[in-house]
Design a protein around this motif. Structure first.
Motif, PDB file in Angstrom:
ATOM      1  N   UNK A   1     -14.870 -17.042  27.527  1.00  0.00           N
ATOM      2  CA  UNK A   1     -15.552 -17.101  26.226  1.00  0.00           C
ATOM      3  C   UNK A   1     -16.799 -16.225  26.202  1.00  0.00           C
TER       4      UNK A   1
ATOM      5  N   UNK B   1      -6.538 -11.207  21.118  1.00  0.00           N
ATOM      6  CA  UNK B   1      -6.638 -12.284  20.132  1.00  0.00           C
ATOM      7  C   UNK B   1      -5.246 -12.789  19.763  1.00  0.00           C
TER       8      UNK B   1
ATOM      9  N   UNK C   1      -7.491  -6.639  19.694  1.00  0.00           N
ATOM     10  CA  UNK C   1      -6.480  -7.195  18.797  1.00  0.00           C
ATOM     11  C   UNK C   1      -5.395  -7.914  19.586  1.00  0.00           C
TER      12      UNK C   1
ATOM     13  N   UNK D   1      -3.929   0.387  10.728  1.00  0.00           N
ATOM     14  CA  UNK D   1      -5.203  -0.215  11.138  1.00  0.00           C
ATOM     15  C   UNK D   1      -5.582  -1.312  10.151  1.00  0.00           C
ATOM     16  N   UNK D   2      -5.342  -1.033   8.857  1.00  0.00           N
ATOM     17  CA  UNK D   2      -5.592  -2.051   7.842  1.00  0.00           C
ATOM     18  C   UNK D   2      -4.737  -3.288   8.143  1.00  0.00           C
TER      19      UNK D   2
ATOM     20  N   UNK E   1      -6.068  -5.287  11.079  1.00  0.00           N
ATOM     21  CA  UNK E   1      -7.257  -6.073  10.726  1.00  0.00           C
ATOM     22  C   UNK E   1      -6.843  -7.342   9.983  1.00  0.00           C
TER      23      UNK E   1
ATOM     24  N   UNK F   1      -7.294 -15.611  13.215  1.00  0.00           N
ATOM     25  CA  UNK F   1      -8.525 -16.295  13.598  1.00  0.00           C
ATOM     26  C   UNK F   1      -8.957 -17.326  12.556  1.00  0.00           C
ATOM     27  N   UNK F   2      -8.363 -17.243  11.363  1.00  0.00           N
ATOM     28  CA  UNK F   2      -8.736 -18.218  10.322  1.00  0.00           C
ATOM     29  C   UNK F   2      -8.071 -19.555  10.623  1.00  0.00           C
ATOM     30  N   UNK F   3      -8.858 -20.487  11.152  1.00  0.00           N
ATOM     31  CA  UNK F   3      -8.300 -21.765  11.609  1.00  0.00           C
ATOM     32  C   UNK F   3      -7.660 -22.563  10.488  1.00  0.00           C
ATOM     33  N   UNK F   4      -8.268 -22.479   9.311  1.00  0.00           N
ATOM     34  CA  UNK F   4      -7.808 -23.333   8.233  1.00  0.00           C
ATOM     35  C   UNK F   4      -6.587 -22.760   7.508  1.00  0.00           C
ATOM     36  N   UNK F   5      -6.246 -21.513   7.878  1.00  0.00           N
ATOM     37  CA  UNK F   5      -5.091 -20.873   7.261  1.00  0.00           C
ATOM     38  C   UNK F   5      -3.835 -21.636   7.701  1.00  0.00           C
TER      39      UNK F   5
ATOM     40  N   UNK G   1      -5.571  -9.951  12.480  1.00  0.00           N
ATOM     41  CA  UNK G   1      -6.617 -10.679  13.212  1.00  0.00           C
ATOM     42  C   UNK G   1      -7.312 -11.663  12.292  1.00  0.00           C
ATOM     43  N   UNK G   2      -7.629 -11.218  11.078  1.00  0.00           N
ATOM     44  CA  UNK G   2      -8.357 -12.095  10.162  1.00  0.00           C
ATOM     45  C   UNK G   2      -7.574 -13.382   9.923  1.00  0.00           C
TER      46      UNK G   2
ATOM     47  N   UNK H   1      -2.908   3.254   7.739  1.00  0.00           N
ATOM     48  CA  UNK H   1      -2.451   2.049   7.044  1.00  0.00           C
ATOM     49  C   UNK H   1      -2.196   0.932   8.047  1.00  0.00           C
TER      50      UNK H   1
ATOM     51  N   UNK I   1       0.844  -1.203   0.000  1.00  0.00           N
ATOM     52  CA  UNK I   1       0.000   0.000   0.000  1.00  0.00           C
ATOM     53  C   UNK I   1       0.877   1.251   0.000  1.00  0.00           C
TER      54      UNK I   1
END
Lengths: 349, 315
Positions: free
Chosen positions: A76, A279, A276, A317-318, A321, A328-332, A324-325, A315, A26
């Motif tokens: 939780x 997590x 953030x 903050x992007x 995000x 949190x993506x377990x399958x990644x 975190x994405x 930038x 970016x």
């Protein structure tokens, strides 16, 4: 108790690397001076001592809000209300700082207590509504953010406002309401010590006390906790209230340590940084310390970059995000993990 | 008291309620689709914000209001698609991914506003356009009612139309049946060959479409600019409106109207000399109260217990 999982660590590190790459892309697309901007983003806080101190100052409130959020996450439950608790805590701190007789030492203590009381109250509302009425705490804590923000603005505007300042800030705190400094020039305030103590206390609370055990049990298996005789309603309530207290304290430390007056006219975003960090650290108090240092670094670097170059601080903050994405993506990266497990299984066989 | 009544019991106030309800209704309709499909779109707020920004930006650059509309919808859809991909394929936590996308939208809109227009937080240098308002023929002539119902922003009418369409889609078509089947009993739905992943993905996209329109209404109708965080919780209020109203498009519109009225009252209350900071709290307090009453009702009927977030959860 808590073992560092190699896979989780790899996932976090690669998430951070990917976010970094996206951030740099970016910057190179939008900036006229991309190398300078990238330099500040990557190394900014390390280039001068006062910048490193700015980094530590930035990290302190994030440690507190991260602790607050992670407490609730341990059960939780959800909590995106740290932002409002922080502001109400800061407003409470401002009230006591300006209206309580300035007695050295005692003043700081009472300000901290007032801030914790304000934050506790703000956290208790979503906790109570969830425990008594099963009202969703995600939404109620968000609503409390807005209500707390407007309440703080109201109090500052109508009761604490320094009309001679030219913009909307409170009166300056008396010197007895300033946290002592660790170094003089450049100044480093003692909030970092409080933050580290808080990390230790919360760790002890979570892993060595009955209350902490109850919180973790409710998070791990709610039905089992219930059968085991834990009063789930009570836990849901006190974990939110306690978390609010910690977030409120962050407001007091920030004001007594750095600003010495209430000065926010928009939400500072520290509560969201807390989410953030919680997590990233998977809610562990010790991991939190590192996660907060990372996010604090990013924020400080971003500010520097914005001051010195044409790239806006958002930038980062992007980038946050994206982190975190991916975390949190377990399958990644799971493909990689599966292959490794297969190989281990073959070796064992 | 008399002056408050005078401010409330007039045509202008009724008109204002409809106007203010529009974005909440869009968000709530988006929420009901995902609710029926057994998923939840926490990113409604971010989608609205993202659409609001790109609508303003593209309409200012192209000086074409419809291109702005298209850009806003596309940007909102792409965010919804990201959420769907992350949750359904990469197994990301639906709530946390939603929160992250809200953060992403809040950061990226401010960032691109600065990069592309040089503005800090408010689009002062962009000459953006607004979508047209429509005077309804015949109805506009009726006294009082005409003044309340006619002359609204085009998206307000789209919202009302969306209620009809959605009601039909969800309850009268095979697709609607499949969608509700996935929400009620995913395993049963799967056993008869319905792809739950596909249905949930479509539901998320549809909710993204509706939320985008809600966001566009705010920046290209309600006001004519973009400012940071201008959605101010309306996406979440929409979620609550849908949850409180229950599983019907019509009742959802009713729920949105309650919150719209609450917000409209914030413009009237200052007559009593209440500080603006306090009246600004009003919609959020109402939301909190509604959430509580609704939760209590559900406890009484035995449908609801205290939960934690492991496993799927609903509002």
């Amino acid at each position: 108790m808590y073992r560092v999982n190699l896979f989780q660590l790899l996932q976090i590190v690669s998430a951070i690397l990917i976010a970094l790459i996206i951030g740099l892309i970016i910057i190179f697309v939008v900036s006229e001076e991309p190398f300078r901007a990238a330099y500040y983003l990557l190394f900014g806080p390390l280039t001068r001592i006062h910048r490193s101190i700015e980094w530590i100052h930035m990290t302190i409130p994030i440690i507190f809000t991260g602790l607050a959020v992670s407490l609730v996450f341990q059960a939780k439950q959800f909590n995106i209300g740290a932002e409002g608790q922080f502001l109400v805590g800061a407003a409470g701190a401002t009230f006591v700082a300006l209206h309580f007789p300035p007695i050295g030492g005692l003043h700081i203590l009472i300000i901290a207590l007032a801030a914790m009381a304000g934050g506790t109250l703000w956290g208790a509302v979503p906790g109570l509504l969830k425990a008594r009425f099963a009202a969703n705490e995600l939404v109620s804590s968000l609503m409390m953010n807005f209500i707390g923000f407007f309440l703080a603005l109201y109090l500052v505007n109508h009761y604490f406002r320094d009309v001679q300042a030219g913009f909307m800030v409170s009166y300056r705190f008396p010197l007895t309401a300033w946290l002592p400094d660790l170094t003089i020039r450049p100044r480093l305030h003692s909030g970092i010590i409080l933050a580290v103590i808080a990390v230790g206390l919360i760790w002890y609370f979570l892993y060595r006390t009955k209350w902490g055990y109850e919180i973790r049990m409710v998070g791990m298996n709610l039905k089992f906790a219930e059968f085991g005789g834990i009063n789930v309603q009570r836990v849901v309530f006190y974990v939110q209230a306690l978390s609010g207290g910690v977030a409120g304290l962050a407001g007091a430390v920030e004001l007594m340590g750095v600003h010495h007056r209430f000065l926010w006219t928009s939400m500072p975003g520290l509560g969201f940084d807390g989410i953030i960090v919680a997590i990233l650290a998977r809610n562990h108090p010790l991991g939190l310390l590192f996660a907060a240092l990372f996010i604090g670094y990013l924020r400080t670097a971003a500010r520097l970059m914005e001051r010195r170059t044409d790239v806006a601080a958002e930038v980062t903050i992007i980038m946050q995000a994206v982190v975190i994405l991916l975390v949190t993506a377990e399958a990644f990266l799971q493909h990689w993990q599966r292959r490794r497990k297969e190989r281990e299984a073959l070796l064992d066989g | 008291m008399a002056d408050i009544l005078q401010a409330v019991l007039n045509v202008g106030f009724a008109f204002a309620i409809i106007r203010i309800t529009t974005p909440i209704a869009f968000a709530a309709l988006g929420a009901i689709i995902t609710d029926l499909a057994g998923t939840i779109n926490i990113a409604l707020e971010g989608i609205m914000l993202q659409a609001a920004f790109w609508g303003v930006f593209v309409s200012a650059i192209t000086q074409n209001v419809w291109l702005g509309l298209a850009a806003g919808v596309l940007s909102g859809l792409s965010l919804a698609a990201i959420l769907g991909y992350l949750n359904l394929h990469l197994k990301a936590d639906l709530i946390i991914a939603g929160i992250a996308l809200n953060i992403l939208a809040a950061g990226s809109t401010v960032f691109f506003l600065y990069v592309l227009a040089g503005d800090r937080g408010v689009s002062v240098s962009l000459r953006s356009l607004v979508l047209p308002s429509i005077v309804l023929p015949v109805i506009a002539e009726i006294p009082a009612i005409g003044a309340i119902i006619s002359g609204h922003h085009i998206l307000t009418y789209v919202a009302i139309l969306a209620v009809f369409v959605l009601h039909y889609l969800l309850y009268k078509t095979p697709f609607g049946l499949r969608l509700r089947a996935v929400g009620e009993h995913p395993v049963a739905a799967q056993s008869v060959g319905i792809s739950t992943v596909k249905i949930k993905f479509i539901a998320l996209l549809l909710s993204g479409l509706l939320a985008s329109l809600g966001g566009l209404f705010i920046s290209m109708g309600y006001v004519s600019w973009f400012s940071r965080d201008m959605i101010a919780g309306r996406g979440f209020i929409g979620l609550i409106a849908a949850a409180v109203a229950g599983r019907s498009a019509w009742r959802t519109l009713g729920g949105a109207l309650i919150f719209g009225t609450a917000e409209a009252l914030t413009f009237v209350l200052p007559i009593w000399g209440i500080a603006s900071e306090l009246t600004n709290m009003f919609p959020y307090v109402i939301t909190l109260i509604a959430l509580t009453i609704w939760g209590r009702k559900r406890i009484r009927s035995g449908k609801r217990q205290i939960d934690n977030t492991s496993g799927d959860r609903k509002f």
